[in-house]
Write a protein that holds these residues in place. Structure first.
Motif, mmCIF file in Angstrom:
data_model
loop_
_atom_site.group_PDB
_atom_site.id
_atom_site.type_symbol
_atom_site.label_atom_id
_atom_site.label_comp_id
_atom_site.label_asym_id
_atom_site.label_seq_id
_atom_site.Cartn_x
_atom_site.Cartn_y
_atom_site.Cartn_z
ATOM 1 N N PRO A 1 0.790 -1.240 0.000
ATOM 2 C CA PRO A 1 0.000 0.000 0.000
ATOM 3 C C PRO A 1 0.820 1.287 0.000
ATOM 4 O O PRO A 1 0.274 2.352 -0.161
ATOM 5 N N GLY A 2 2.150 1.232 0.221
ATOM 6 C CA GLY A 2 2.927 2.444 -0.008
ATOM 7 C C GLY A 2 3.860 2.911 1.092
ATOM 8 O O GLY A 2 4.414 4.010 0.998
ATOM 9 N N SER A 3 4.089 2.097 2.122
ATOM 10 C CA SER A 3 4.936 2.619 3.215
ATOM 11 C C SER A 3 6.407 2.762 2.781
ATOM 12 O O SER A 3 7.097 3.672 3.236
ATOM 13 N N TRP A 4 6.881 1.891 1.878
ATOM 14 C CA TRP A 4 8.264 2.059 1.395
ATOM 15 C C TRP A 4 8.352 3.303 0.518
ATOM 16 O O TRP A 4 9.378 3.980 0.490
ATOM 17 N N ILE B 1 5.889 0.280 -8.502
ATOM 18 C CA ILE B 1 5.074 -0.577 -9.373
ATOM 19 C C ILE B 1 4.397 -1.633 -8.513
ATOM 20 O O ILE B 1 5.039 -2.253 -7.657
ATOM 21 N N ASP B 2 3.095 -1.852 -8.759
ATOM 22 C CA ASP B 2 2.388 -2.917 -8.029
ATOM 23 C C ASP B 2 1.161 -3.352 -8.819
ATOM 24 O O ASP B 2 0.604 -2.566 -9.597
ATOM 25 N N LEU B 3 0.743 -4.590 -8.578
ATOM 26 C CA LEU B 3 -0.509 -5.094 -9.149
ATOM 27 C C LEU B 3 -1.687 -4.304 -8.594
ATOM 28 O O LEU B 3 -2.694 -4.110 -9.276
ATOM 29 N N ALA C 1 0.780 -2.278 -12.371
ATOM 30 C CA ALA C 1 1.137 -3.247 -13.409
ATOM 31 C C ALA C 1 1.734 -4.495 -12.783
ATOM 32 O O ALA C 1 2.184 -4.481 -11.635
ATOM 33 N N ASP C 2 1.752 -5.545 -13.586
ATOM 34 C CA ASP C 2 2.413 -6.788 -13.208
ATOM 35 C C ASP C 2 3.866 -6.677 -13.672
ATOM 36 O O ASP C 2 4.103 -6.371 -14.841
ATOM 37 N N ILE C 3 4.804 -6.907 -12.794
ATOM 38 C CA ILE C 3 6.216 -6.723 -13.203
ATOM 39 C C ILE C 3 6.619 -7.660 -14.334
ATOM 40 O O ILE C 3 7.562 -7.388 -15.055
ATOM 41 N N TYR C 4 5.878 -8.770 -14.485
ATOM 42 C CA TYR C 4 6.188 -9.702 -15.577
ATOM 43 C C TYR C 4 5.698 -9.165 -16.930
ATOM 44 O O TYR C 4 6.030 -9.716 -17.965
ATOM 45 N N SER D 1 12.688 -4.305 -3.690
ATOM 46 C CA SER D 1 11.546 -5.186 -3.932
ATOM 47 C C SER D 1 11.084 -5.814 -2.624
ATOM 48 O O SER D 1 11.816 -6.582 -2.000
ATOM 49 N N ASP D 2 9.848 -5.458 -2.249
ATOM 50 C CA ASP D 2 9.193 -6.080 -1.091
ATOM 51 C C ASP D 2 8.092 -6.999 -1.619
ATOM 52 O O ASP D 2 7.139 -7.312 -0.913
ATOM 53 N N MET D 3 8.239 -7.414 -2.891
ATOM 54 C CA MET D 3 7.182 -8.213 -3.517
ATOM 55 C C MET D 3 7.002 -9.536 -2.787
ATOM 56 O O MET D 3 7.968 -10.170 -2.376
HETATM 57 C C1 LIG Z 1 4.237 -6.934 1.258
HETATM 58 S S1 LIG Z 1 3.432 -6.055 -0.014
HETATM 59 C C2 LIG Z 1 4.495 -4.662 -0.226
HETATM 60 C C3 LIG Z 1 4.401 -3.647 0.886
HETATM 61 C C4 LIG Z 1 5.067 -2.336 0.531
HETATM 62 N N1 LIG Z 1 6.513 -2.448 0.476
HETATM 63 C C5 LIG Z 1 4.759 -1.246 1.556
HETATM 64 O O1 LIG Z 1 5.649 -0.877 2.285
HETATM 65 O O2 LIG Z 1 3.626 -0.765 1.592
HETATM 66 C C6 LIG Z 1 3.808 -7.027 -1.431
HETATM 67 C C7 LIG Z 1 3.257 -6.487 -2.731
HETATM 68 O O3 LIG Z 1 3.829 -7.210 -3.832
HETATM 69 C C8 LIG Z 1 2.919 -7.061 -4.895
HETATM 70 N N2 LIG Z 1 3.213 -7.986 -5.994
HETATM 71 C C9 LIG Z 1 3.245 -9.351 -5.958
HETATM 72 N N3 LIG Z 1 3.472 -9.857 -7.171
HETATM 73 C C10 LIG Z 1 3.602 -8.796 -8.018
HETATM 74 C C11 LIG Z 1 3.840 -8.674 -9.421
HETATM 75 N N4 LIG Z 1 3.974 -9.756 -10.213
HETATM 76 N N5 LIG Z 1 3.921 -7.434 -9.967
HETATM 77 C C12 LIG Z 1 3.762 -6.335 -9.184
HETATM 78 N N6 LIG Z 1 3.535 -6.388 -7.849
HETATM 79 C C13 LIG Z 1 3.443 -7.602 -7.265
HETATM 80 C C14 LIG Z 1 1.572 -7.331 -4.225
HETATM 81 O O4 LIG Z 1 0.498 -6.837 -4.999
HETATM 82 C C15 LIG Z 1 1.733 -6.636 -2.871
HETATM 83 O O5 LIG Z 1 1.130 -5.364 -2.863
#
Ligand SMILES: C[S@@+](CC[C@H](N)C(=O)[O-])C[C@H]1O[C@@H](n2cnc3c(N)ncnc32)[C@H](O)[C@@H]1O
Length: 197
Positions: free
Chosen positions: A48-51, A68-70, A86-89, A107-109
């Motif tokens: 949601p955006g804390s980083w 970037i995030d889904l 977006a999807d990073i893939y 990346s915190d994905m």
């Molecule tokens: C733990 S959360 C990130 C929290 C974020 N760092 C923060 O501080 O608010 C993990 C995120 O990875 C994203 N994610 C997972 N697979 C993804 C992909 N293929 N492309 C983009 N984002 C992806 C998810 O949608 C999720 O919002």
């Protein structure tokens, strides 16, 4: 994402962070001097955006931050931040935002978890392989890549992959990351010459 209402959850509310994850990045940054004023930073899996909140304050108005995030990011952010849903893939590699290399890629994905540890670790490894590929293309020489990984068999391979691209590789388990969590962070510092496009 599971909400844990611990000390860091309450601290995040008080400090105006949208998630407690900010403190994981803050701790790694303080220990390894990752983020600096004026840098160009890419944040993969930013919702949601804390980083984004923490990083934008560290790089200041002269920096540039692309998240970037889904998922959509619903919070308001300073002008140096741009968010792409977006999807990073499936990123469009010709997009204007790839124009110059990044100083830091974060990346915190996290993948959708199944509860089966080996499957979840493999999925996390897949995301990190893609983050490494993006770093190969879009991280400047000397730049840093920080990724969240899941402990398990692929983590050994991930460390080897990092050693091929970076001069220094560090394993980080911040205090704000719950001890029972399988998450762990891997930091690559000083991207090597041979990897520059
Ligand atoms: C733990 S959360 C990130 C929290 C974020 N760092 C923060 O501080 O608010 C993990 C995120 O990875 C994203 N994610 C997972 N697979 C993804 C992909 N293929 N492309 C983009 N984002 C992806 C998810 O949608 C999720 O919002």
């Amino acid at each position: 994402m599971k909400k844990v209402q611990d000390h860091y959850f309450h601290k995040a509310r008080k400090d105006g962070y949208v998630a407690r994850s900010a403190y994981k990045l803050e701790e790694i940054d303080q220990r390894h001097q990752l983020l600096k004023r004026g840098q160009k930073v890419l944040d993969l899996g930013c919702a949601p955006g804390s980083w984004l909140q923490y990083t934008s304050s560290r790089i200041g108005e002269s920096g540039r931050l692309l998240g970037i995030d889904l998922q959509a990011v619903a919070i308001s952010l300073p002008p140096q931040v741009e968010v792409l849903q977006a999807d990073i893939y499936e990123l469009d590699r010709s997009g204007a935002w790839w124009e110059s290399p990044f100083d830091v890629i974060l990346s915190d994905m996290a993948p959708k978890t199944t509860g089966i540890r080996s499957v979840d670790a493999d999925r996390s490894y897949g995301l990190n392989q893609h983050a490494l590929w993006l770093a190969e293309q879009h991280l400047s020489k000397g730049g840093c890549l920080l990724v969240k990984a899941f402990q398990g068999a692929p983590f050994q391979q991930l460390q080897q992959d990092f050693r091929q691209m970076f001069t220094e590789v560090k394993i980080c388990k911040p205090k704000s990351s719950r001890s029972e969590s399988v998450e762990i962070f891997l930091l690559g510092k000083k991207k090597q010459e041979s990897q520059v496009e």
